[in-house]
Design an enzyme around this catalytic site. Structure first.
Site, PDB file in Angstrom:
ATOM      1  N   GLU A 203      -9.562 -15.956 -18.423  1.00  0.00           N
ATOM      2  CA  GLU A 203      -8.092 -16.275 -17.653  1.00  0.00           C
ATOM      3  C   GLU A 203      -8.050 -17.621 -17.504  1.00  0.00           C
ATOM      4  O   GLU A 203      -6.858 -17.950 -17.197  1.00  0.00           O
ATOM      5  CB  GLU A 203      -7.863 -15.423 -16.483  1.00  0.00           C
ATOM      6  CG  GLU A 203      -9.018 -15.607 -15.449  1.00  0.00           C
ATOM      7  CD  GLU A 203      -8.932 -14.702 -14.089  1.00  0.00           C
ATOM      8  OE1 GLU A 203      -7.795 -14.096 -13.972  1.00  0.00           O
ATOM      9  OE2 GLU A 203      -9.697 -14.539 -13.288  1.00  0.00           O
TER      10      GLU A 203
ATOM     11  N   ARG B  74      -9.735  -4.124  -8.539  1.00  0.00           N
ATOM     12  CA  ARG B  74      -9.330  -5.292  -7.713  1.00  0.00           C
ATOM     13  C   ARG B  74     -10.033  -4.975  -6.297  1.00  0.00           C
ATOM     14  O   ARG B  74      -9.732  -3.916  -5.940  1.00  0.00           O
ATOM     15  CB  ARG B  74      -7.933  -5.499  -7.611  1.00  0.00           C
ATOM     16  CG  ARG B  74      -7.458  -6.013  -8.889  1.00  0.00           C
ATOM     17  CD  ARG B  74      -5.956  -6.446  -8.722  1.00  0.00           C
ATOM     18  NE  ARG B  74      -5.351  -7.103  -9.820  1.00  0.00           N
ATOM     19  CZ  ARG B  74      -4.500  -6.643 -10.808  1.00  0.00           C
ATOM     20  NH1 ARG B  74      -4.206  -5.152 -10.572  1.00  0.00           N
ATOM     21  NH2 ARG B  74      -4.149  -7.338 -11.711  1.00  0.00           N
TER      22      ARG B  74
ATOM     23  N   HIS C  77       0.698  -1.137  -0.072  1.00  0.00           N
ATOM     24  CA  HIS C  77      -0.115   0.090   0.044  1.00  0.00           C
ATOM     25  C   HIS C  77       0.860   1.448   0.213  1.00  0.00           C
ATOM     26  O   HIS C  77       0.583   2.391  -0.785  1.00  0.00           O
ATOM     27  CB  HIS C  77      -0.887   0.038   1.258  1.00  0.00           C
ATOM     28  CG  HIS C  77      -2.094   0.935   0.953  1.00  0.00           C
ATOM     29  ND1 HIS C  77      -3.281   0.813   1.824  1.00  0.00           N
ATOM     30  CD2 HIS C  77      -2.249   1.789   0.148  1.00  0.00           C
ATOM     31  CE1 HIS C  77      -4.102   1.730   1.672  1.00  0.00           C
ATOM     32  NE2 HIS C  77      -3.785   2.439   0.462  1.00  0.00           N
TER      33      HIS C  77
ATOM     34  N   ARG D  44       2.773 -18.497 -11.705  1.00  0.00           N
ATOM     35  CA  ARG D  44       3.178 -16.871 -11.844  1.00  0.00           C
ATOM     36  C   ARG D  44       4.028 -16.494 -10.957  1.00  0.00           C
ATOM     37  O   ARG D  44       4.714 -15.294 -11.008  1.00  0.00           O
ATOM     38  CB  ARG D  44       1.883 -16.151 -12.291  1.00  0.00           C
ATOM     39  CG  ARG D  44       1.103 -15.897 -11.096  1.00  0.00           C
ATOM     40  CD  ARG D  44      -0.364 -15.360 -11.502  1.00  0.00           C
ATOM     41  NE  ARG D  44      -0.464 -13.850 -11.248  1.00  0.00           N
ATOM     42  CZ  ARG D  44      -1.553 -13.087 -11.186  1.00  0.00           C
ATOM     43  NH1 ARG D  44      -2.592 -13.546 -11.836  1.00  0.00           N
ATOM     44  NH2 ARG D  44      -1.646 -11.900 -10.766  1.00  0.00           N
TER      45      ARG D  44
ATOM     46  N   CYS E 131      -6.843  -6.848 -19.655  1.00  0.00           N
ATOM     47  CA  CYS E 131      -6.534  -6.008 -18.265  1.00  0.00           C
ATOM     48  C   CYS E 131      -5.227  -6.719 -17.543  1.00  0.00           C
ATOM     49  O   CYS E 131      -5.036  -6.357 -16.682  1.00  0.00           O
ATOM     50  CB  CYS E 131      -7.766  -6.021 -17.276  1.00  0.00           C
ATOM     51  SG  CYS E 131      -8.282  -7.665 -16.854  1.00  0.00           S
TER      52      CYS E 131
ATOM     53  N   ASN F 210      -2.536 -12.278 -16.992  1.00  0.00           N
ATOM     54  CA  ASN F 210      -1.595 -12.910 -15.915  1.00  0.00           C
ATOM     55  C   ASN F 210      -1.886 -14.242 -15.633  1.00  0.00           C
ATOM     56  O   ASN F 210      -1.037 -15.308 -15.498  1.00  0.00           O
ATOM     57  CB  ASN F 210      -1.922 -12.057 -14.742  1.00  0.00           C
ATOM     58  CG  ASN F 210      -1.734 -10.379 -15.077  1.00  0.00           C
ATOM     59  OD1 ASN F 210      -1.088 -10.005 -16.157  1.00  0.00           O
ATOM     60  ND2 ASN F 210      -1.976  -9.546 -14.003  1.00  0.00           N
ATOM     61  N   ASP F 211      -3.189 -14.393 -15.461  1.00  0.00           N
ATOM     62  CA  ASP F 211      -3.382 -15.970 -14.883  1.00  0.00           C
ATOM     63  C   ASP F 211      -3.544 -16.803 -16.140  1.00  0.00           C
ATOM     64  O   ASP F 211      -3.179 -18.043 -16.144  1.00  0.00           O
ATOM     65  CB  ASP F 211      -4.842 -16.018 -14.450  1.00  0.00           C
ATOM     66  CG  ASP F 211      -4.615 -15.630 -12.910  1.00  0.00           C
ATOM     67  OD1 ASP F 211      -3.763 -16.249 -12.339  1.00  0.00           O
ATOM     68  OD2 ASP F 211      -5.368 -14.676 -12.255  1.00  0.00           O
TER      69      ASP F 211
HETATM   70  C1  PEP Z   1      -5.004 -11.436 -14.653  1.00  0.00           C
HETATM   71  O1  PEP Z   1      -5.090 -12.531 -14.257  1.00  0.00           O
HETATM   72  O2  PEP Z   1      -4.549 -11.130 -15.780  1.00  0.00           O
HETATM   73  C2  PEP Z   1      -5.667 -10.269 -13.813  1.00  0.00           C
HETATM   74  C3  PEP Z   1      -5.844  -8.932 -14.324  1.00  0.00           C
HETATM   75  O3  PEP Z   1      -6.061 -10.457 -12.539  1.00  0.00           O
HETATM   76  P1  PEP Z   1      -5.058 -10.663 -11.450  1.00  0.00           P
HETATM   77  O4  PEP Z   1      -3.678 -10.179 -11.853  1.00  0.00           O
HETATM   78  O5  PEP Z   1      -5.689  -9.844 -10.276  1.00  0.00           O
HETATM   79  O6  PEP Z   1      -5.251 -12.347 -11.140  1.00  0.00           O
HETATM   80 MG    MG Z   2      -6.434 -12.963 -12.641  1.00  0.00          MG
END
Ligand code: PEP
Ligand code: MG
Length: 585
Positions: A444, A309, A202, A478, A515, A467-468
């Site tokens: 994802e 988020r 934070h 990851r 995203c 990302n996922d």
């Molecule tokens: C993702 O998985 O790409 C994502 C944007 O969500 P997070 O990184 O919060 O899992």
């Molecule tokens: Mg995700």
């Protein structure tokens, strides 16, 4: 100063002080050179004596005086309009100071147990922290930070301790609380270096929102750096140079000149329309978690929030089940983003985002996470939906709901039923909610990407979470450092899936955005636009660099780039394609 004396000083500086390089995690971009102030959060030793009965009144008086001083300091920060987005955090600390139960307990500790004021404060706050730790493990980390931070401030005031931070210096500390970052920004601090903390803590997020170049997690900065040392801080890559040699300083001075030129360019760039060189429109939005991140998002003209988020809100609030508190949070985000859209993602707890009470799983990323968990916690899910829908009454057409970790259609059916129930309840209670609030799915999990037409036909929009998606497609955790060389979002298999999703979106007339972090890489972003995805959401800090590349290339070039990427067989091929594109610029 005479030239000879100056040269002698320079030489002796160079002889005395060794140039030292240390590195940490980049938390806010920007290069600064300056002298250091060392900040040590003093937690004064508390007295272990007892006081006489007739001294109690005096100690209680000191306690209330300290409360007043601490509150006054926070009110000053609250009154600073540049820190508007930090209001929530400061209010939380004011609420802790004003908590009548806390005040009573400290008074009791002084008058009934004859404790001196400092020891009474320490012991009551210790109890609070223990209760939080025992009941919630590490999950209430932010709350614990706020409580211990305000305790330390009270003790400093009681002991009349002052820090010796000089204005205009680069501050070096073991760790910093969010309040400390906010109060230092009021003292014209040039940069921050901390031994501990990650880029997503934070405090780091707040430093970013205030645009203070920051490097965190250096582990040894406070050991290596002394008061008044000269340092170079490079917040772009996490590098710190202590006692830079003349050549090092000159190199960075040159970079600073370039940086300030680029900054000026960024400001004018951000005001220009979001369109490619040949006029194809696109939209850039921000991924955020805290209201504090909106100052930079707004400065860089983000067109709303593509991913809000909500996990840390859930994890850090004492009363997270309280709908009103959630409503207040969502409202604060909507008020600061007028007239744009805000996409609120339902709690994506599980995986790496634990909240402590649940059983540890062997494969948490493949486990009880996101929508899977929410459907089994109907009260939690309904409260969040209620809060989002209640908020929608005041912000018609601006809120969208995003569902994390979807893997089957069945989950959507169940969720839609629950949304229907909550809507009905609210309408019966007379709430004027947004009945057409769009419901979107995170893409994802590979099953969703592979059956994108089916999922698109059940959704109002799709948002690709690379990302996922990358970790599930490549079977690479990851967060596992050991195999991080295998984790690359630009893998050819990912591009193929994104293309399928983009096409399914078009066939079903369902908007698709990205995203995940992939969108933050300017060349990857160009490729996404080339694939027909016109909305990208990213950490606001990178928004200008993405926009710059998108604006200076044509849509046709981006389509050709996408074609090449889709034909690529390996990551090396992708690297080559990307480097050729870069040199082309
Ligand atoms: C993702 O998985 O790409 C994502 C944007 O969500 P997070 O990184 O919060 O899992
Ligand atoms: Mg995700």
């Amino acid at each position: 100063m005479g030239l000879v004396r100056f040269m002698r000083m320079e030489m002796s500086n160079q002889l005395d002080k060794k140039e030292i390089f240390i590195s940490g995690a980049p938390a806010c971009p920007g290069i600064v050179i300056g002298d250091t102030s060392l900040y040590q959060r003093v937690r004064p030793n508390v007295s272990d004596t007892q006081i006489a009965d007739d001294e109690a009144e005096d100690h209680i008086h000191k306690f209330y005086e300290a409360l007043d001083v601490a509150e006054e300091e926070l009110q000053v920060l609250l009154g600073n309009s540049e820190l508007e987005e930090s209001a929530d955090l400061i209010q939380t600390q004011i609420a802790i100071l004003k908590d009548p139960e806390m005040q009573d307990r400290v008074e009791q500790e002084i008058s009934a147990n004859n404790k001196p004021v400092d020891s009474a404060v320490e012991s009551i706050f210790r109890n609070y922290l223990q209760v939080i730790q025992e009941n919630h493990g590490g999950a209430f980390q932010n709350k614990s930070v706020d409580i211990s931070d305000i305790r330390d401030r009270l003790l400093q005031i009681i002991h009349n301790k002052r820090d010796d931070i000089k204005e205009g210096t680069i501050l070096v500390a073991r760790e910093l609380s969010p309040r400390e970052v906010i109060s230092f920004s009021n003292r014209n601090i040039k940069g921050l270096i901390t031994d501990q903390g990650g880029a997503t803590s934070h405090a780091a997020i707040i430093a970013r929102s205030m645009n203070i170049p920051t490097v965190v997690g250096t582990q040894k900065a406070t050991e290596v750096i002394n008061f008044d040392d000269e340092v170079v801080l490079d917040g772009r890559n996490g590098e710190v140079v202590v006692n830079p040699k003349k050549e090092t300083r000159q190199k960075y001075e040159h970079l600073i000149t370039q940086q300030s030129k680029r900054k000026a360019d960024f400001e004018s760039l951000c005001k220009k329309p979001n369109e490619t060189f040949d006029g194809k429109a696109f939209s850039l939005q921000a991924n955020i978690e805290f209201a504090e991140e909106l100052s930079i998002a707004n400065k860089y003209q983000a067109e709303g929030v593509g991913l809000l988020r909500t996990e840390s809100i859930y994890l850090s609030r004492k009363h997270f089940k309280n709908v009103d508190q959630q409503v207040a949070f969502y409202k604060s985000i909507l008020e600061l983003t007028t007239p744009h859209q805000v996409t609120i993602r339902l709690f994506d707890v599980g995986g790496d985002k634990f909240f402590g009470d649940e059983e540890k799983e062997q494969n948490p990323f493949l486990g009880w996470r996101g929508i899977r968990m929410l459907l089994e916690q109907p009260e939690l899910l309904k409260n969040q939906l209620r809060a989002i829908l209640e908020t929608s009454a005041d912000f018609m057409g601006r809120i969208r709901i995003l569902v994390p970790m979807v893997s089957t259609i069945d989950e959507i059916y169940k969720l839609k039923n629950i949304i229907g129930e909550v809507q009905k309840e609210l309408l019966n209670q007379g709430f004027d909610i947004d009945k057409n609030i769009p419901l979107g799915l995170m893409v994802e999990v590979p099953s969703v990407a592979l059956k994108a037409d089916l999922f698109a036909s059940h959704a109002d929009f799709l948002s690709v979470g690379t990302n996922d998606l990358t970790q599930y497609v490549l079977a690479v955790d990851r967060g596992n450092e050991r195999i991080s060389n295998l984790y690359d979002q630009r893998h050819p298999a990912i591009w193929r899936l994104i293309k399928e999703v983009a096409e399914a979106g078009e066939r079903n007339e369902v908007p698709v955005s990205v995203c995940g972090e992939l969108a933050s890489d300017p060349i990857a972003a160009s490729c996404l636009i080339g694939l027909g995805i016109d909305t990208l959401s990213m950490n606001a800090v990178v928004l200008p660099s993405v926009k710059q590349v998108l604006r200076s290339n044509s849509y046709i070039d981006m389509q050709q780039l996408a074609e090449k990427v889709l034909d690529a067989g390996t990551l090396d091929d992708i690297d080559n394609i990307f480097s050729n594109w870069e040199t082309k610029e």
